[in-house]
Write a protein that holds these residues in place. Sequence first.
Motif, mmCIF file in Angstrom:
data_model
loop_
_atom_site.group_PDB
_atom_site.id
_atom_site.type_symbol
_atom_site.label_atom_id
_atom_site.label_comp_id
_atom_site.label_asym_id
_atom_site.label_seq_id
_atom_site.Cartn_x
_atom_site.Cartn_y
_atom_site.Cartn_z
ATOM 1 N N ARG A 130 90.431 29.528 52.840
ATOM 2 C CA ARG A 130 89.278 28.746 53.295
ATOM 3 C C ARG A 130 89.762 27.578 54.138
ATOM 4 O O ARG A 130 90.756 26.935 53.810
ATOM 5 C CB ARG A 130 88.482 28.232 52.094
ATOM 6 N N GLU B 279 85.340 34.906 48.965
ATOM 7 C CA GLU B 279 84.905 33.795 48.130
ATOM 8 C C GLU B 279 85.280 34.020 46.668
ATOM 9 O O GLU B 279 85.075 35.102 46.115
ATOM 10 C CB GLU B 279 83.390 33.610 48.250
ATOM 11 N N TYR C 156 85.263 30.647 55.255
ATOM 12 C CA TYR C 156 85.607 30.992 53.871
ATOM 13 C C TYR C 156 85.545 32.517 53.721
ATOM 14 O O TYR C 156 84.478 33.109 53.749
ATOM 15 C CB TYR C 156 84.612 30.317 52.927
#
Length: 797
Positions: A223, A407, A404
């Motif tokens: 990220r 996740e 991102y």
Amino acid sequence: MLVPVSWLKDYVDIDNIPVEELNEKLILSGSNTEGVVKVIEEAKKIVIGKIIEIKKHPNADKLIIPMVDIGDEIIQIVTGAENIKVGDYVPVALVGSRLPRGIKIKRGKLRGEVSNGMLCSAEELGFNDNVIPKEMRDGILILKGEYTLGMEIQEALELNDYVIEFEITPNRPDCLSMIGMARETSATFNLSVNYPQISLKNETENIKDYVSIEVKDFDLCRRYAGRVVKDIKIEQSPSWLQLRLMKAGVRPINNIVDITNYVMLEYGQPLHAFDLDKLEEKKIIVRRAAEDEKIITLDGVERKLDKEVLVIADAQKPVALAGIMGGQDSEISDNTKTIFLESANFNRKNVRTSSRKLGLRTEASSRFEKGIDPNIVEIAVDRACQLIEELGAGKIIKDKIDIYKDELKEWTIKVRPNRINRLLGTKLSIDEISDILKRLELLVERQGEELLVIIPTFRQDLVKEIDIVEEVARIYGYNVIESTLPKGSTWGAKTNAQEVEDYTKDILNALGFNEITTYSFVSPKSLNLINIPEDSFLRRSVELINPLGEEYSMMRTSLVPNMMDVLSTNYKRKVPEALAFELGNIFIPHNIPVNSLPIEKKMLTLGMYGDKVDFFSLKGAVCEFLNRLGIKDLGFEPEKNHPSFHPGRCASIVYGNHILGTLGEIYPDVLENYGFDSRVYIADIDFNILLQITRLDRIYKPLPKYPAIFRDMAIIVDEEIYNKEIEAIILENGGSILESCTLFDIYRGQQISKGQKSMAYALTFRAQDRTLTDEEVNKVFDNILKQLRDKLNAELR
């Protein structure tokens, strides 16, 4: 991790908990501490003052006379400080005060001018030099902000505070933050956590007009997020921020850098600020470095990179080492007007490898390499922008860029309360277990007699049911769990190999040997010391990728160098006699280069030196040891080619078709390498073979009922004939009535021809079922002599 208690109080209501109790209970709940210290020791009559006038000293060019308002009066002080000006708030030690390090302040005169006190530096207040701002290191501590004049310094700056130093284990990176320790505190004392309320008020424009971001290597950067701040005002941080950083062991730099450090300490998420105007084409590219690409880091060192190092680059060049340190080309300076604030989550293995490879370890890398929750990336950058806004250090550009991939989401663990009680020896109800888990901010759902525990992403150490058991135990309290005996239906027992190892150590201890244990990691030079040739198989070794140093860079292939090291150390320290043994593994690779685990071969090495020991002392000890293991009928063959041993005083230990090892006197050149002036004797035995041929069973026979007949025999044989050849013929032809044969004398002299020797043996004859007659014994004895004459050309002396 240094945690100021006053900072901890921002998140948890612990005002009524004494620091001693806080420290003790956190230890009991699993947070190991290294100690508690007060920010400054007891200090009296040190107050806040404001400089209202500065006059030159009439009699000294390097001294000045500031007039200081301390609330109820204005006092004159003489000082040589150069960093003060009118309007500054400063700490003032009044006449009669005592500084933390025992200095007493008295009224006096400096070059004819009265001085009614002293202006204090940060060091004089008790702070370590490594946390004092550079501009105040040689001057007075300047307090940023407004303060009540005359207020005691401890109260005004929270210097009555305590700092607890926590030892954070690698599996708990979430505790490398104030909020992480606040969670632990709240769970320990069953309190709630007051998280910072983050909001931004005056966002302007659009971030896409300022910067673009591209992530090329998602395997190394999960990220990447960032925000832009314009109209930056680089200045010193307010004193409350500086003091918090100083208490936590961080040196204040300027407001922007201090805010990034503050958020890192608060949330455990490192941040980095780039001067946006220094980035080519206003681009951020997260990529692997090109081979031999270079960057000059903030510490002024040029570093050569390779393709395994992740960098943050602009359109042309690297501007930071991802997760480690920024580069000089994009460094924040006093002229910076616009910054890009980075908050990212980097691959912990890559950060650890790159940090070690580059020889660069930082506060950021030490956190990334342990693993950080990627879901705090956005929170951290927003928190930093909030502080920038509150301090008036810049204007926040609207929105953020947040890339991102993959996740990280919460996961679940199924827990059986009855198993928790069984493992801990407790009788906790399901509701009590649920309450403990909720105190740790774990969500709990009841499913009949089981619990489904939902794990937040900041607790990456919780992956199995047993992890939950440990959490319950530490929060419930190890100190309140009753002691119980372990229960089980099986009993442990040692293997045959373990039994033989234990018996081996007992035998050798009884023979006067002391056990030693040495490192499995050795220096390649150790084989040179024992004269091992370059083409020897012992040179085929397992080399370590990341050794502690050359002295520990390979796995040992022989125990002899280790034994020689130990004996040499004792000899050099004037120990007159030493007998030692080591039972340990050597490591033989299957092939070179090494691509699989090596063979671990267990060896037994005995060593001795001293005035009262010789070759036969060692040989006797080896024979006794092997006989105790049930290994009899040993043979010894001359060994003339071993490079570590004296060619005329070395033998192979033979049992049937097995060569058990080598024993003998160490070669003089080897002795010289280790600094010996006396002889040393070593036996090197293959313990794996011993395990296969050891016989610990014992067969007991009744004492003989019938008498024995004894005969002595002395024969003359050629010098090159060995005792074992003679004994073999005697025993082979002695039949069932020959009970034993013992060599008791060897003679060389005038009565014996040159090249020959006389060997005398004692023979014992006995029958188990009758008394022997001389005729029976003479018949067997004569046959033995005939066989010796025929096979060895022996003559009866």
